[in-house]
Scaffold this active site. Sequence first.
Site, PDB file in Angstrom:
ATOM      1  N   ASP A 190      -2.827  27.406 -26.137  1.00  0.00           N
ATOM      2  CA  ASP A 190      -3.795  28.317 -27.690  1.00  0.00           C
ATOM      3  C   ASP A 190      -4.337  29.533 -26.777  1.00  0.00           C
ATOM      4  O   ASP A 190      -4.034  29.434 -25.755  1.00  0.00           O
ATOM      5  CB  ASP A 190      -4.998  27.002 -28.165  1.00  0.00           C
ATOM      6  CG  ASP A 190      -5.875  26.917 -26.855  1.00  0.00           C
ATOM      7  OD1 ASP A 190      -5.706  27.137 -25.187  1.00  0.00           O
ATOM      8  OD2 ASP A 190      -7.053  27.284 -26.409  1.00  0.00           O
ATOM      9  N   GLU A 239      -8.309  25.421 -25.038  1.00  0.00           N
ATOM     10  CA  GLU A 239      -9.190  26.782 -23.679  1.00  0.00           C
ATOM     11  C   GLU A 239     -10.069  27.780 -24.643  1.00  0.00           C
ATOM     12  O   GLU A 239     -11.061  27.772 -24.016  1.00  0.00           O
ATOM     13  CB  GLU A 239      -8.062  26.251 -22.475  1.00  0.00           C
ATOM     14  CG  GLU A 239      -8.920  27.177 -21.670  1.00  0.00           C
ATOM     15  CD  GLU A 239      -9.380  28.441 -21.749  1.00  0.00           C
ATOM     16  OE1 GLU A 239     -10.141  28.631 -20.352  1.00  0.00           O
ATOM     17  OE2 GLU A 239      -8.723  29.124 -22.171  1.00  0.00           O
TER      18      GLU A 239
HETATM   19  N1  BES Z   1      -7.651  33.095 -18.736  1.00  0.00           N
HETATM   20  C1  BES Z   1      -9.209  33.645 -18.876  1.00  0.00           C
HETATM   21  C2  BES Z   1      -9.815  32.580 -18.474  1.00  0.00           C
HETATM   22  C3  BES Z   1      -9.910  34.098 -18.131  1.00  0.00           C
HETATM   23  C4  BES Z   1      -9.796  35.229 -17.581  1.00  0.00           C
HETATM   24  C5  BES Z   1     -10.424  34.317 -15.288  1.00  0.00           C
HETATM   25  C6  BES Z   1     -10.565  36.505 -16.888  1.00  0.00           C
HETATM   26  C7  BES Z   1     -10.323  35.257 -15.003  1.00  0.00           C
HETATM   27  C8  BES Z   1      -9.816  35.961 -15.410  1.00  0.00           C
HETATM   28  C9  BES Z   1      -8.914  31.867 -20.058  1.00  0.00           C
HETATM   29  O1  BES Z   1      -7.741  32.059 -21.017  1.00  0.00           O
HETATM   30  C10 BES Z   1     -10.280  32.178 -20.899  1.00  0.00           C
HETATM   31  O2  BES Z   1     -10.255  33.123 -21.048  1.00  0.00           O
HETATM   32  N2  BES Z   1     -10.874  31.158 -21.280  1.00  0.00           N
HETATM   33  C11 BES Z   1     -12.105  32.217 -21.841  1.00  0.00           C
HETATM   34  C12 BES Z   1     -13.273  30.453 -22.229  1.00  0.00           C
HETATM   35  C13 BES Z   1     -14.363  30.580 -22.593  1.00  0.00           C
HETATM   36  C14 BES Z   1     -13.840  29.903 -24.101  1.00  0.00           C
HETATM   37  C15 BES Z   1     -15.423  29.234 -22.286  1.00  0.00           C
HETATM   38  C16 BES Z   1     -12.627  32.870 -21.559  1.00  0.00           C
HETATM   39  O3  BES Z   1     -13.349  33.156 -20.062  1.00  0.00           O
HETATM   40  O4  BES Z   1     -13.747  33.947 -21.978  1.00  0.00           O
HETATM   41 ZN    ZN Z   2      -6.699  31.378 -20.167  1.00  0.00          ZN
END
Ligand code: BES
Ligand code: ZN
Length: 456
Positions: free
Chosen positions: A90, A155
């Site tokens: 996603d 995710e």
């Molecule tokens: N790939 C990211 C996580 C991430 C972002 C890791 C920046 C390291 C640095 C992931 O897909 C993401 O954006 N996750 C969301 C999760 C949330 C909606 C619970 C986030 O971090 O905002």
């Molecule tokens: Zn991600």
Amino acid sequence: MDYTKLSSYVDSRKQEYLNELSRMIRIESISADLSKKVEMVRCAEAVSGLMREAGIENVKPFETEGNPLVYGEYIHAGDNPTVLVYGHYDVQPVDPLSEWETPPFEATMRGDDLYARGSSDDKGQLFMHLKAFEAFGKLNEKIPVNLKYIFEGEEEIGSIHLEPFIRSHKDLLKADVVVISDTAMYGRDMPTICYGLRGMAYLELSVSNSTIDLHSGSFGGAIENPVHVLADIVSRLHDRYGRVAIPHFYDDVVEVSKEEREEIARLPYSDGEFLRQSGALATYGEYGFSTNERLWIRPTLDVNGIYGGFTGEGAKTIIPSKATAKVSMRLVPNQKSEKILGLFESFINQIAPPTVKVTVKKMHSGEPALTPIDHPAVKAASAALEHVFGRKPYFIREGGSIPEVLTFQQILGAPVVLLGFGLPDENSHAPNEHIYLRHFYDGIKTLAIFYEKLSM
Ligand code: BES
Ligand code: ZN
């Protein structure tokens, strides 16, 4: 495996990789957009197709109450370790669309990068694992580890249905190590292993008064305006030292050791580069902490958006009936999302005036996680990175969240290795997301070598 052969093989396949990735990118799998349910299913099918073509076996979708999960495996390495690869198909919404230089779902090469929503987060990185796997077959090499794959489509909205799935499919997912490529490298040509992510508590805060908008001549000044109340509440969520003002918010925050803070301070960092990456005018944040500390070891509260009343063109005179803010809090060990949401709610109830109705709607949450840095699997990842990038990896934490990291560690009892190949300035979650292609190809090579080093 002969690493030189692997490298020339990957280099010889660049164009095919881009074509195949572009097909997956074209599917508008925005999990936050409930009108995209069909696209979510189509994207899960596309991922399954790529997995089968790569030679992965027993590929099957698992229906959930939300978007499908995709599982697959290749278990032919006997007693060698079993690796569970997790990724997400996603993507984030694309607005504001007008700021994209090329259409978000048409993968476009510009300079050294491939531009598209999901190119880096996380379709591109998920794809790298499939190609690392495929390389073994194409080179007539035996796959050195047992592999399992679990890819999800929720995710970006908090992995709501993955946790119960992990709990109810412990045996299916059982592994010695979980590997996730969904984080960023510290910088270009700076191989990186991430050992910590922040958690998340997301909610919607609404203030309402009347049931409909009212004429501001007939009512203005004689009843409370919800937009004003919301603005006031938002302004009271932080103190002037950049700290979150919710009572007991910091109670469970683990103070990071002097040694770790020194390690963080030793990483190359410049305000100039950070400002270039962010496009911001100046750094800002909690008093007493460096930028990396503010991002990695300190919790935060952010308003992601605020709306209410009349925001169209021209002028209109009303007392809005309702105003809403979308609020997220990034958490660090040992904060618990449930407790933090409770603290937020009590604080709001305490400061809200009796003239309005205030509601807090919980959206989703995920716990902060730390991963080991001295596990043999981390050593294998480190050796693979060093082989491909020619230097030892940086060990960093990151400020983002992957909600299920802690669940994998706790339920499966397996360490998670965060081996990501994105970059902090690749605009994930923003217009013009892209992936640096050299890292994309080098990442494929690294993952293949990682699988092999794990078996040694
Ligand atoms: N790939 C990211 C996580 C991430 C972002 C890791 C920046 C390291 C640095 C992931 O897909 C993401 O954006 N996750 C969301 C999760 C949330 C909606 C619970 C986030 O971090 O905002
Ligand atoms: Zn991600």
